[in-house]
Design a protein around this motif. Structure first.
Motif, PDB file in Angstrom:
ATOM      1  N   LEU A 132     -13.172   5.161 -47.308  1.00 56.48           N
ATOM      2  CA  LEU A 132     -12.811   5.967 -46.145  1.00 56.48           C
ATOM      3  C   LEU A 132     -11.662   5.318 -45.376  1.00 56.48           C
ATOM      4  O   LEU A 132     -10.726   5.997 -44.929  1.00 56.48           O
ATOM      5  N   GLY A 133     -11.697   3.989 -45.236  1.00 60.29           N
ATOM      6  CA  GLY A 133     -10.607   3.300 -44.550  1.00 60.29           C
ATOM      7  C   GLY A 133      -9.307   3.340 -45.335  1.00 60.29           C
ATOM      8  O   GLY A 133      -8.223   3.412 -44.753  1.00 60.29           O
ATOM      9  N   ALA A 134      -9.392   3.291 -46.657  1.00 60.66           N
ATOM     10  CA  ALA A 134      -8.183   3.235 -47.486  1.00 60.66           C
ATOM     11  C   ALA A 134      -7.583   4.605 -47.738  1.00 60.66           C
ATOM     12  O   ALA A 134      -6.358   4.724 -47.905  1.00 60.66           O
ATOM     13  N   TRP A 135      -8.403   5.663 -47.768  1.00 63.07           N
ATOM     14  CA  TRP A 135      -7.907   6.973 -48.183  1.00 63.07           C
ATOM     15  C   TRP A 135      -8.101   8.076 -47.153  1.00 63.07           C
ATOM     16  O   TRP A 135      -7.703   9.227 -47.409  1.00 63.07           O
ATOM     17  N   GLY A 136      -8.668   7.765 -45.996  1.00 62.21           N
ATOM     18  CA  GLY A 136      -8.842   8.791 -44.973  1.00 62.21           C
ATOM     19  C   GLY A 136      -7.505   9.307 -44.481  1.00 62.21           C
ATOM     20  O   GLY A 136      -6.703   8.536 -43.950  1.00 62.21           O
ATOM     21  N   ALA A 142     -11.181   8.989 -39.416  1.00 65.16           N
ATOM     22  CA  ALA A 142     -11.688   7.947 -40.308  1.00 65.16           C
ATOM     23  C   ALA A 142     -12.185   6.736 -39.514  1.00 65.16           C
ATOM     24  O   ALA A 142     -13.206   6.121 -39.860  1.00 65.16           O
ATOM     25  N   LYS A 143     -11.457   6.397 -38.464  1.00 64.54           N
ATOM     26  CA  LYS A 143     -11.861   5.251 -37.632  1.00 64.54           C
ATOM     27  C   LYS A 143     -13.228   5.501 -36.979  1.00 64.54           C
ATOM     28  O   LYS A 143     -14.143   4.654 -37.069  1.00 64.54           O
ATOM     29  N   TRP A 144     -13.392   6.633 -36.346  1.00 61.14           N
ATOM     30  CA  TRP A 144     -14.622   6.867 -35.600  1.00 61.14           C
ATOM     31  C   TRP A 144     -15.810   7.171 -36.509  1.00 61.14           C
ATOM     32  O   TRP A 144     -16.965   6.883 -36.139  1.00 61.14           O
ATOM     33  N   ILE A 145     -15.561   7.718 -37.687  1.00 58.84           N
ATOM     34  CA  ILE A 145     -16.670   7.890 -38.633  1.00 58.84           C
ATOM     35  C   ILE A 145     -17.188   6.535 -39.078  1.00 58.84           C
ATOM     36  O   ILE A 145     -18.412   6.295 -39.158  1.00 58.84           O
ATOM     37  N   TYR A 202     -14.476  -2.504 -43.289  1.00 55.27           N
ATOM     38  CA  TYR A 202     -13.490  -1.921 -42.373  1.00 55.27           C
ATOM     39  C   TYR A 202     -12.132  -2.600 -42.532  1.00 55.27           C
ATOM     40  O   TYR A 202     -11.089  -1.950 -42.620  1.00 55.27           O
ATOM     41  N   PHE A 203     -12.136  -3.940 -42.593  1.00 53.29           N
ATOM     42  CA  PHE A 203     -10.897  -4.713 -42.659  1.00 53.29           C
ATOM     43  C   PHE A 203     -10.125  -4.428 -43.942  1.00 53.29           C
ATOM     44  O   PHE A 203      -8.927  -4.137 -43.915  1.00 53.29           O
ATOM     45  N   PHE A 204     -10.799  -4.480 -45.079  1.00 54.04           N
ATOM     46  CA  PHE A 204     -10.115  -4.253 -46.351  1.00 54.04           C
ATOM     47  C   PHE A 204      -9.642  -2.803 -46.486  1.00 54.04           C
ATOM     48  O   PHE A 204      -8.608  -2.532 -47.118  1.00 54.04           O
ATOM     49  N   ALA A 208      -5.740  -1.784 -47.205  1.00 55.73           N
ATOM     50  CA  ALA A 208      -5.336  -0.928 -48.324  1.00 55.73           C
ATOM     51  C   ALA A 208      -4.495   0.249 -47.838  1.00 55.73           C
ATOM     52  O   ALA A 208      -3.474   0.597 -48.448  1.00 55.73           O
ATOM     53  N   TRP A 209      -4.897   0.865 -46.727  1.00 53.49           N
ATOM     54  CA  TRP A 209      -4.125   1.997 -46.200  1.00 53.49           C
ATOM     55  C   TRP A 209      -2.747   1.537 -45.726  1.00 53.49           C
ATOM     56  O   TRP A 209      -1.732   2.187 -45.985  1.00 53.49           O
TER      57      TRP A 209
END
Length: 448
Positions: A132-136, A142-145, A202-204, A208-209
């Protein structure tokens, strides 16, 4: 809640790229969806993870291991929760938000039902949050989910710890041998492990994004650079073609004009004075040879390799030759030098030579003049070239802006000079045409 720290599905590269300097561009950018190859890879990875977790569930069930103790659900329900947690990974990059919500909800529900498999499914949850963090595509959502999932997981963590401690027997920690109180150690261990898991997910995902965004920016910059290089090459070719055309015009037009004047004179006196006709023809022959020699020299230089090819010829020291050709063509030509001569840069000296050459050519071709006066004035901060004839002052032919005057303007502009062309107005009744160019000497000093 039992959790494990793993790499999840860190399949995106992490190149070392230049930092992004445009936050607005970063906020507007949307990562493109996965390619067909990436979608197929996600399906294969999701199926492989599902099979692996089912195998581990079978081993856990066969060993009678339960995280929360007590009675485990029946086998079909265990399989259902395993599939509910793992199969969504098949679409982790296509629909990352939905996958993260489904996996997290199924993960909590499976723990509520005391499903035995909690080792590998923790890694599946890690991979869903990372994806979700990399592809949102919507970064705010994406952050709040991810924050909401993390908060929900910690709420469930405290609930499960409370349930565990409420069911704990008095002799639950009779074999504990550490320096810390057992209850304190259980609580801190659960919190620390989950902080690491969700924090790293979250960090990784953010890394990636960001890497994908920077790679996109580099591709855009590379495309712009290629376009700029192509444009620069086209401009360079165009400039070189104009420069060659200007030089060819200067060389050919001058000598051909002299040849035309001499040939015309020879034709007129051929019957009356063969000796003068012979002299005129010799002048034509000499001008033709000079023109051929200069053309051959220019073509030879153009064939040479190198970034800068100098196709110019002559300088201030060769102005006498130009006036000699004009005299042979029947003009009374005078050269005057005023002021203290200074050493000029080679490019400026060549520009002066070409301007005088073009002015003499125009005089021979268009003016119908009998005299031409060439003056060079060395002033305090400028050098001035003044070419004046006594021919027609009407602007015709080349005098109206043909290749000759265009070439003059280009040469003068290249040296930050000023060009003046027009009728000569030095005195009452004065007729003729004047070409005057002024060049600053400060630029020449810097070049020298």
């Amino acid at each position: 809640m039992s959790s494990g720290l793993g790499k999840g599905s860190l399949s995106d590269p992490f190149p070392k790229l230049a930092p992004v300097t445009a936050p607005s561009l970063a906020a507007q950018w949307r990562r493109p969806g996965p390619t067909p190859e990436q979608r197929r890879a996600d399906v294969l990875i999701g199926l492989a993870v599902t099979v692996l977790v089912l195998l581990n569930m079978t081993l856990t069930t066969s060993a009678g291991v339960s995280v929360f103790g007590g009675r485990m659900p029946i086998l079909p329900e265990q399989v259902f929760w395993t599939l509910a947690i793992c199969l969504p990974l098949c679409w982790r990059r296509r629909w990352p938000e939905a996958v993260a919500l489904v996996v997290s909800a199924a993960f909590i529900a499976a723990q509520v039902r005391a499903a035995p498999e909690q080792q590998l499914t923790s890694w599946v949850l890690f991979g869903a949050i990372y994806a979700l963090g990399a592809w949102g595509r919507d970064r705010w959502r994406a952050k709040w989910i991810r924050i909401a999932i993390t908060v929900a997981m910690f709420v469930w963590l405290f609930i499960s710890l409370a349930i565990f401690l409420g069911r704990a027997q008095p002799n639950e920690f009779e074999h504990a041998s550490g320096v810390l109180p057992p209850l304190f150690a259980v609580v801190v261990n659960g919190i620390l492990v989950n902080v690491l898991i969700f924090g790293f997910a979250y960090f990784f995902g953010e890394i990636a994004w960001t890497s994908a965004r920077r790679e996109h920016e580099l591709e855009l910059r590379a495309e712009q650079l290629r376009a700029s290089q192509a444009e620069a090459r086209e401009l360079a070719v165009s400039d070189e073609r104009l420069r060659i055309a200007r030089e060819l015009h200067d060389v050919v037009a001058h000598h051909v004009s002299v040849m035309g004047v001499q040939a015309s004179a020879g034709r007129r006196v051929l019957d009356k004075d063969p000796a003068k006709a012979r002299v005129a023809l010799e002048s034509v022959e000499q001008s033709a040879r000079t023109a051929v020699d200069e053309l051959r020299r220019m073509l030879g230089l153009l064939r040479q390799s190198g970034d800068a090819v100098d196709v110019t010829a002559g300088g201030v020291d060769r102005l006498d030759e130009l006036l000699g050709n004009a005299r042979e063509a029947g003009l009374r030509a005078e050269l005057g030098v005023y002021g203290d001569p200074v050493e000029l840069a080679e490019s400026l000296s060549q520009a002066i030579y070409r301007i005088v050459q073009e002015a003499l050519t125009n005089t021979l071709k268009h003016a119908g003049a009998t005299t031409v006066d060439v003056r060079i004035r060395y002033l305090a901060h400028e050098v001035e070239i003044d070419v004046t004839d006594d021919g027609r002052s009407v602007l015709v032919g080349q005098r109206t802006g043909g290749m000759g005057l265009i070439g003059m303007r280009e040469r003068v502009s290249a040296h930050d000079g000023v060009l003046e062309t027009g009728p000569a107005v030095d005195g009452p009744g004065r007729r003729g045409f004047r070409v005057r160019a002024r060049f600053p000497l400060t630029r020449v000093a810097v070049e020298a």
